[in-house]
Design a protein around this motif. Sequence first.
Motif, short mmCIF file in Angstrom:
data_model
loop_
_atom_site.label_atom_id
_atom_site.label_comp_id
_atom_site.label_asym_id
_atom_site.label_seq_id
_atom_site.Cartn_x
_atom_site.Cartn_y
_atom_site.Cartn_z
N LEU A 69 -3.29 13.77 29.01
CA LEU A 69 -4.11 12.59 29.51
C LEU A 69 -5.41 12.48 28.92
N VAL A 70 -6.38 11.48 28.18
CA VAL A 70 -7.25 11.42 27.80
C VAL A 70 -7.40 9.55 27.82
N GLU A 71 -8.31 9.41 28.88
CA GLU A 71 -8.99 7.90 29.20
C GLU A 71 -10.07 7.78 28.25
N SER A 89 -8.14 3.00 27.70
CA SER A 89 -7.22 3.69 26.92
C SER A 89 -6.41 4.73 26.88
N CYS A 90 -5.12 5.03 27.34
CA CYS A 90 -4.81 6.65 27.60
C CYS A 90 -3.87 7.16 26.44
N VAL A 91 -5.00 8.70 25.44
CA VAL A 91 -3.49 8.80 25.24
C VAL A 91 -3.24 10.42 25.89
N VAL A 92 -1.69 10.14 25.44
CA VAL A 92 -0.79 11.87 26.06
C VAL A 92 -0.49 12.31 25.00
N SER A 93 -0.38 13.94 24.51
CA SER A 93 -0.99 14.59 24.34
C SER A 93 -0.71 15.99 24.20
N ALA A 113 4.72 4.09 19.81
CA ALA A 113 4.70 5.22 18.68
C ALA A 113 3.15 6.62 18.68
N LYS A 114 2.84 5.64 19.51
CA LYS A 114 1.18 6.12 19.97
C LYS A 114 0.98 7.30 21.28
N ASN A 115 1.95 7.11 21.91
CA ASN A 115 2.17 7.92 23.46
C ASN A 115 0.99 7.09 24.15
N THR A 116 0.38 5.95 24.08
CA THR A 116 -0.68 5.11 24.53
C THR A 116 -0.09 3.88 25.65
N VAL A 117 -1.02 4.51 26.31
CA VAL A 117 -0.82 2.99 27.39
C VAL A 117 -2.42 2.09 27.40
N GLN A 126 -8.25 12.72 33.28
CA GLN A 126 -9.52 12.88 34.32
C GLN A 126 -10.02 12.08 35.26
N GLY A 127 -9.65 10.71 34.75
CA GLY A 127 -10.27 9.38 35.20
C GLY A 127 -11.69 9.31 34.70
#
Length: 119
Positions: free
Chosen positions: A4-6, A21-25, A74-78, A111-112
Amino acid sequence: QVQLVESGGGLVQPGGSLRLSCVVSGSFDRIAAMGWYRQAPGNQREFVAVQVSGGATNYGDSVKDRFAVSRDYAKNTVYLQLDNLKPEDTAVYFCYCNARRNRKLADYWGQGIQVTVSA
């Protein structure tokens, strides 16, 4: 592995706005929920917001009516829209997801990212 990357944090004046934003991969079967916690210096980690699959949302009492969580499936993003920010919103904001991987549900964390509200 699930990563997860914020992004989107920074310094803002009281009354201002930010959008996190936070993308999950990585490798997972599905994501059941995505959301945010925060931690200010000297404090315990505090629940901020969550959106579960299906769209239902829940918020911490201190951010209701000011913050809004949303997801792009679709983008696994919150996302977390932070409006009418106050100095007490200053904290490190952590993204998390509850995902199924190898037939098990588990929580994964970013990571925050720092949000500072100051004049």
